[in-house]
Design a protein around this motif. Structure first.
Motif, PDB file in Angstrom:
ATOM      1  N   TRP A   1       0.827  -1.219   0.000  1.00 33.98           N
ATOM      2  CA  TRP A   1       0.000   0.000   0.000  1.00 33.98           C
ATOM      3  C   TRP A   1       0.853   1.257   0.000  1.00 33.98           C
ATOM      4  N   SER A   2       2.111   1.141   0.414  1.00 29.10           N
ATOM      5  CA  SER A   2       3.023   2.286   0.341  1.00 29.10           C
ATOM      6  C   SER A   2       3.279   2.680  -1.106  1.00 29.10           C
ATOM      7  N   LEU A   3       3.071   1.732  -2.022  1.00 25.81           N
ATOM      8  CA  LEU A   3       3.186   2.023  -3.448  1.00 25.81           C
ATOM      9  C   LEU A   3       1.846   2.429  -4.040  1.00 25.81           C
ATOM     10  N   PHE A   4       0.791   1.709  -3.657  1.00 20.61           N
ATOM     11  CA  PHE A   4      -0.515   1.956  -4.261  1.00 20.61           C
ATOM     12  C   PHE A   4      -1.162   3.253  -3.784  1.00 20.61           C
ATOM     13  N   ASN A   5      -0.974   3.601  -2.507  1.00 21.12           N
ATOM     14  CA  ASN A   5      -1.587   4.830  -1.990  1.00 21.12           C
ATOM     15  C   ASN A   5      -1.166   6.074  -2.763  1.00 21.12           C
ATOM     16  N   PRO A   6       0.154   6.352  -2.888  1.00 23.73           N
ATOM     17  CA  PRO A   6       0.545   7.548  -3.650  1.00 23.73           C
ATOM     18  C   PRO A   6       0.158   7.466  -5.117  1.00 23.73           C
ATOM     19  N   LEU A   7       0.160   6.239  -5.670  1.00 25.63           N
ATOM     20  CA  LEU A   7      -0.207   6.079  -7.077  1.00 25.63           C
ATOM     21  C   LEU A   7      -1.678   6.409  -7.296  1.00 25.63           C
ATOM     22  N   LEU A   8      -2.536   5.880  -6.431  1.00 33.19           N
ATOM     23  CA  LEU A   8      -3.966   6.144  -6.560  1.00 33.19           C
ATOM     24  C   LEU A   8      -4.293   7.609  -6.302  1.00 33.19           C
TER      25      LEU A   8
ATOM     26  N   SER B   1       7.684   4.549  -1.337  1.00 30.49           N
ATOM     27  CA  SER B   1       6.766   5.212  -2.270  1.00 30.49           C
ATOM     28  C   SER B   1       7.505   5.977  -3.365  1.00 30.49           C
ATOM     29  N   LEU B   2       8.786   6.280  -3.145  1.00 29.06           N
ATOM     30  CA  LEU B   2       9.560   6.962  -4.181  1.00 29.06           C
ATOM     31  C   LEU B   2       9.725   6.091  -5.423  1.00 29.06           C
ATOM     32  N   LEU B   3       9.549   4.779  -5.265  1.00 27.58           N
ATOM     33  CA  LEU B   3       9.605   3.882  -6.417  1.00 27.58           C
ATOM     34  C   LEU B   3       8.514   4.230  -7.423  1.00 27.58           C
ATOM     35  N   VAL B   4       7.365   4.677  -6.895  1.00 27.06           N
ATOM     36  CA  VAL B   4       6.265   5.086  -7.772  1.00 27.06           C
ATOM     37  C   VAL B   4       6.691   6.277  -8.627  1.00 27.06           C
ATOM     38  N   LEU B   5       7.405   7.204  -8.011  1.00 24.62           N
ATOM     39  CA  LEU B   5       7.885   8.389  -8.736  1.00 24.62           C
ATOM     40  C   LEU B   5       8.862   7.978  -9.831  1.00 24.62           C
ATOM     41  N   ILE B   6       9.765   7.064  -9.517  1.00 25.67           N
ATOM     42  CA  ILE B   6      10.745   6.611 -10.511  1.00 25.67           C
ATOM     43  C   ILE B   6      10.042   5.925 -11.683  1.00 25.67           C
ATOM     44  N   ILE B   7       9.084   5.060 -11.363  1.00 27.15           N
ATOM     45  CA  ILE B   7       8.330   4.359 -12.410  1.00 27.15           C
ATOM     46  C   ILE B   7       7.559   5.355 -13.270  1.00 27.15           C
ATOM     47  N   LEU B   8       6.979   6.372 -12.627  1.00 27.26           N
ATOM     48  CA  LEU B   8       6.192   7.380 -13.342  1.00 27.26           C
ATOM     49  C   LEU B   8       7.073   8.194 -14.284  1.00 27.26           C
ATOM     50  N   ILE B   9       8.265   8.551 -13.834  1.00 30.71           N
ATOM     51  CA  ILE B   9       9.196   9.310 -14.676  1.00 30.71           C
ATOM     52  C   ILE B   9       9.547   8.510 -15.930  1.00 30.71           C
ATOM     53  N   ILE B  10       9.800   7.226 -15.731  1.00 30.54           N
ATOM     54  CA  ILE B  10      10.145   6.369 -16.869  1.00 30.54           C
ATOM     55  C   ILE B  10       8.945   6.186 -17.796  1.00 30.54           C
ATOM     56  N   ALA B  11       7.768   5.957 -17.199  1.00 33.24           N
ATOM     57  CA  ALA B  11       6.561   5.692 -17.990  1.00 33.24           C
ATOM     58  C   ALA B  11       6.145   6.901 -18.822  1.00 33.24           C
ATOM     59  N   THR B  12       6.297   8.101 -18.254  1.00 32.83           N
ATOM     60  CA  THR B  12       5.885   9.320 -18.962  1.00 32.83           C
ATOM     61  C   THR B  12       7.008   9.906 -19.817  1.00 32.83           C
TER      62      THR B  12
ATOM     63  N   ILE C   1       8.299   8.858  13.060  1.00 33.60           N
ATOM     64  CA  ILE C   1       8.906   9.630  11.974  1.00 33.60           C
ATOM     65  C   ILE C   1       9.745   8.706  11.103  1.00 33.60           C
ATOM     66  N   ILE C   2      10.560   7.881  11.743  1.00 35.92           N
ATOM     67  CA  ILE C   2      11.435   6.982  10.993  1.00 35.92           C
ATOM     68  C   ILE C   2      10.625   5.932  10.235  1.00 35.92           C
ATOM     69  N   SER C   3       9.581   5.398  10.878  1.00 36.68           N
ATOM     70  CA  SER C   3       8.754   4.396  10.189  1.00 36.68           C
ATOM     71  C   SER C   3       8.059   5.011   8.974  1.00 36.68           C
ATOM     72  N   ASN C   4       7.585   6.242   9.115  1.00 33.66           N
ATOM     73  CA  ASN C   4       6.968   6.915   7.969  1.00 33.66           C
ATOM     74  C   ASN C   4       7.994   7.243   6.892  1.00 33.66           C
ATOM     75  N   PHE C   5       9.227   7.481   7.295  1.00 39.92           N
ATOM     76  CA  PHE C   5      10.285   7.744   6.310  1.00 39.92           C
ATOM     77  C   PHE C   5      10.591   6.471   5.517  1.00 39.92           C
ATOM     78  N   VAL C   6      10.486   5.324   6.177  1.00 40.10           N
ATOM     79  CA  VAL C   6      10.662   4.047   5.480  1.00 40.10           C
ATOM     80  C   VAL C   6       9.588   3.882   4.413  1.00 40.10           C
ATOM     81  N   PHE C   7       8.326   4.132   4.800  1.00 43.32           N
ATOM     82  CA  PHE C   7       7.228   4.046   3.830  1.00 43.32           C
ATOM     83  C   PHE C   7       7.414   5.067   2.711  1.00 43.32           C
ATOM     84  N   PHE C   8       7.917   6.232   3.079  1.00 47.77           N
ATOM     85  CA  PHE C   8       8.138   7.308   2.105  1.00 47.77           C
ATOM     86  C   PHE C   8       9.176   6.906   1.063  1.00 47.77           C
ATOM     87  N   THR C   9      10.277   6.309   1.506  1.00 44.09           N
ATOM     88  CA  THR C   9      11.322   5.888   0.570  1.00 44.09           C
ATOM     89  C   THR C   9      10.806   4.787  -0.368  1.00 44.09           C
TER      90      THR C   9
END
Length: 261
Positions: free
Chosen positions: A39-46, A123-134, A113-121
């Motif tokens: 969900w750390s990937l799907f939440n930001p994507l959705l 979720s950055l995979l979504v950004l990388i995938i989006l950059i490549i896809a677009t 804070i640290i646990s949310n930073f883990v989820f945040f990092t």
């Protein structure tokens, strides 16, 4: 110097507790969920898809590769919002343990804070995938983007220490902060280009600390331009001031926590 060495020694001694608290937060967040940490990937994507549908029709002529522009800002702001909000009641929620044994109380505030930073990092995979896809352009300057992420982490830690302290004595801050974070969201140029703001209102952005972190990160990832030293300096100052004030406020008040929790 002796005082800071003592702090370092204490942190080192209880570091294992911090790792346990972080692991507990990570496991608890998606406990019982079928997809779990995915969900750390799907939440930001959705969220990005919904916001893009809503806002891209308005700004499609003003911003190229709008989904990337949007996600760069939204990911950073979501991390700040989620981590600081989760940390607000960290001391209160840990009252049972704090009353029984001695542990550095700031550990309970740093853990979410640290646990949310883990989820945040993640979720950055979504950004990388989006950059490549677009097929958005990628430049060498993307390499300095982690600098802004670490500065934002430091800034969030300082703000969280302040909020956690205030919440112990003034529980209504939780509701006030909810309104404030919404105001910050719309004043961070996340959904819209900052150039659409009339000059007479542009000062609103400059008083918003999140604007500088988002702008620096966008310059590296989205704009692909050399590092803005002025912006970097402001981010460093904001992170340092936040940490110093947060640590001082928390240290000064922590002995009184036991009377209010």
């Amino acid at each position: 110097m002796t005082k800071y060495l003592m702090y370092f020694s204490t942190f080192k001694k209880y570091y294992y507790l911090l790792t346990l608290l972080v692991k507990k937060d990570i496991k608890k967040k998606y406990k019982g969920s079928f997809l779990g940490i995915l969900w750390s990937l799907f939440n930001p994507l959705l969220n990005m898809i919904v916001l893009t549908i809503v806002f891209s029709t308005v700004f499609k002529h003003n911003i190229s590769h709008y989904p990337v522009y949007l996600l760069c800002g939204n990911l950073l702001f979501s991390f700040f919002s989620l981590s600081t909000t989760a940390s607000m009641k960290s001391v209160i929620n840990s009252a049972g343990l704090i009353k029984k044994i001695y542990v550095p109380k700031y550990m309970f505030t740093l853990a979410p804070i640290i646990s949310n930073f883990v989820f945040f990092t993640i979720s950055l995979l979504v950004l990388i995938i989006l950059i490549i896809a677009t097929k958005a352009p990628i430049t060498i300057y993307i390499l300095y983007s982690p600098v802004y992420l670490l500065l934002l982490l430091a800034f969030s830690c300082g703000v969280s220490l302040i909020l956690a302290t205030i919440t112990v004595f003034f529980r209504d801050i939780e509701h006030i902060y909810g309104v404030l974070i919404t105001a910050l969201l719309y004043a961070s140029a996340i959904f819209y280009p900052e150039n659409i703001i009339p000059d007479r209102f542009r000062y609103i952005l400059t008083f918003n600390p999140m604007y500088y972190f988002i702008k620096g990160f966008r310059n590296a990832v989205y704009e692909g331009v050399p590092i803005d030293l002025y912006n970097l300096l402001i981010c460093c100052i904001l992170a340092a001031i936040s940490l110093i004030i947060g640590a001082k406020v928390f240290e000064k008040c922590q002995d009184k926590f036991i009377l209010y929790i």
